[in-house]
Design a protein around this motif. Structure first.
Motif, PDB file in Angstrom:
ATOM      1  N   UNK A  21       0.904  -1.207   0.024  1.00 40.54           N
ATOM      2  CA  UNK A  21       0.147  -0.033  -0.302  1.00 40.54           C
ATOM      3  C   UNK A  21       0.976   1.440   0.147  1.00 40.54           C
ATOM      4  N   UNK A  22       0.538   2.097  -0.911  1.00 44.74           N
ATOM      5  CA  UNK A  22       1.291   3.397  -0.867  1.00 44.74           C
ATOM      6  C   UNK A  22       0.830   4.481  -2.011  1.00 44.74           C
ATOM      7  N   UNK A  23       1.548   5.154  -2.597  1.00 44.11           N
ATOM      8  CA  UNK A  23       1.342   6.353  -3.486  1.00 44.11           C
ATOM      9  C   UNK A  23       2.236   6.233  -4.683  1.00 44.11           C
ATOM     10  N   UNK A  24       1.534   6.056  -5.723  1.00 47.17           N
ATOM     11  CA  UNK A  24       2.382   6.102  -7.065  1.00 47.17           C
ATOM     12  C   UNK A  24       2.400   7.446  -7.584  1.00 47.17           C
ATOM     13  N   UNK A  25       3.600   7.946  -7.845  1.00 43.09           N
ATOM     14  CA  UNK A  25       3.629   9.402  -8.487  1.00 43.09           C
ATOM     15  C   UNK A  25       3.959   9.279  -9.833  1.00 43.09           C
ATOM     16  N   UNK A  26       3.253   9.907 -10.683  1.00 40.92           N
ATOM     17  CA  UNK A  26       3.353   9.911 -12.194  1.00 40.92           C
ATOM     18  C   UNK A  26       4.047  11.369 -12.436  1.00 40.92           C
ATOM     19  N   UNK A  27       4.986  11.280 -12.931  1.00 40.21           N
ATOM     20  CA  UNK A  27       5.744  12.483 -13.563  1.00 40.21           C
ATOM     21  C   UNK A  27       5.622  12.499 -14.839  1.00 40.21           C
ATOM     22  N   UNK A  28       5.048  13.749 -15.320  1.00 37.13           N
ATOM     23  CA  UNK A  28       4.940  13.962 -16.830  1.00 37.13           C
ATOM     24  C   UNK A  28       5.971  14.912 -17.429  1.00 37.13           C
ATOM     25  N   UNK A  33       7.589  18.448 -15.695  1.00 34.19           N
ATOM     26  CA  UNK A  33       7.345  18.213 -14.156  1.00 34.19           C
ATOM     27  C   UNK A  33       6.105  18.065 -13.517  1.00 34.19           C
ATOM     28  N   UNK A  34       5.048  18.479 -13.983  1.00 35.67           N
ATOM     29  CA  UNK A  34       3.675  18.072 -13.652  1.00 35.67           C
ATOM     30  C   UNK A  34       3.740  16.722 -13.240  1.00 35.67           C
ATOM     31  N   UNK A  35       2.894  16.554 -11.827  1.00 36.91           N
ATOM     32  CA  UNK A  35       2.915  15.079 -11.464  1.00 36.91           C
ATOM     33  C   UNK A  35       1.537  14.810 -10.865  1.00 36.91           C
ATOM     34  N   UNK A  36       0.749  13.477 -10.783  1.00 30.68           N
ATOM     35  CA  UNK A  36      -0.330  13.405 -10.361  1.00 30.68           C
ATOM     36  C   UNK A  36       0.227  12.187  -9.473  1.00 30.68           C
ATOM     37  N   UNK A  37      -0.592  11.914  -8.220  1.00 30.54           N
ATOM     38  CA  UNK A  37      -0.596  10.863  -7.244  1.00 30.54           C
ATOM     39  C   UNK A  37      -1.760   9.991  -7.157  1.00 30.54           C
ATOM     40  N   UNK A  38      -1.422   8.527  -7.185  1.00 29.30           N
ATOM     41  CA  UNK A  38      -2.505   7.837  -7.287  1.00 29.30           C
ATOM     42  C   UNK A  38      -2.117   6.764  -5.874  1.00 29.30           C
ATOM     43  N   UNK A  39      -3.135   6.438  -4.968  1.00 23.27           N
ATOM     44  CA  UNK A  39      -3.416   5.581  -4.052  1.00 23.27           C
ATOM     45  C   UNK A  39      -3.467   4.213  -4.454  1.00 23.27           C
ATOM     46  N   UNK A  40      -2.752   3.277  -4.068  1.00 22.91           N
ATOM     47  CA  UNK A  40      -2.782   1.849  -4.633  1.00 22.91           C
ATOM     48  C   UNK A  40      -2.613   1.078  -3.172  1.00 22.91           C
TER      49      UNK A  40
END
Length: 131
Positions: free
Chosen positions: A47-54, A57-64
């Motif tokens: 369990x944690x957070x996936x950080x996607x960096x475009x 530098x813009x990023x989005x975070x998704x809990x998994x």
């Protein structure tokens, strides 16, 4: 130009599909940074957070919560048991995830199953304070 194709899929929906600059994911052995050209690897997720960096530098975070990730020459595919954009993770969502994990602990038989269920519960409780 982004060079890593990334897909994040849960049983409920496809959460992300596209080219990115990098992805940081919560592997069971620790945080992993995946960049274009990464060597092939297969790992399970905690369990944690996936950080996607475009690019840019813009990023989005998704809990998994659980699942697996595979890096191959085509890119990174993450199959998550549960995946929710961090912006949608409320106190109620985390409370439900923790309640489910507590039930898994209660239902687990002594031994490895109980150890793993307890580990997931502890990881969720630690994560709850950071979201």
């Amino acid at each position: 130009m982004a060079g890593l194709h990334f897909e994040l899929v849960s049983p409920a929906r496809l959460l992300f599909s596209g080219d990115v600059a990098s992805v940081t994911l919560p592997g069971t052995e620790g945080e992993m940074g995946i960049y274009p050209g990464h060597s092939p690897v297969l790992t399970t997720l905690r369990p944690g957070v996936v950080t996607v960096t475009r690019d840019g530098g813009a990023s989005e975070r998704i809990f998994v919560k659980g699942g697996m990730a595979e890096v191959n020459p085509q890119g990174l595919t993450l199959l998550a048991e549960v995946a929710i954009p961090v912006a949608e993770v409320t106190a109620e969502v985390m409370a439900k995830q923790i309640a489910d994990a507590e039930q898994d602990v209660a239902d687990a038989k002594p031994g490895e199953g109980l150890r793993k269920a307890t580990e997931v519960l502890n990881q969720l409780k630690a994560l709850q304070g950071t979201l």
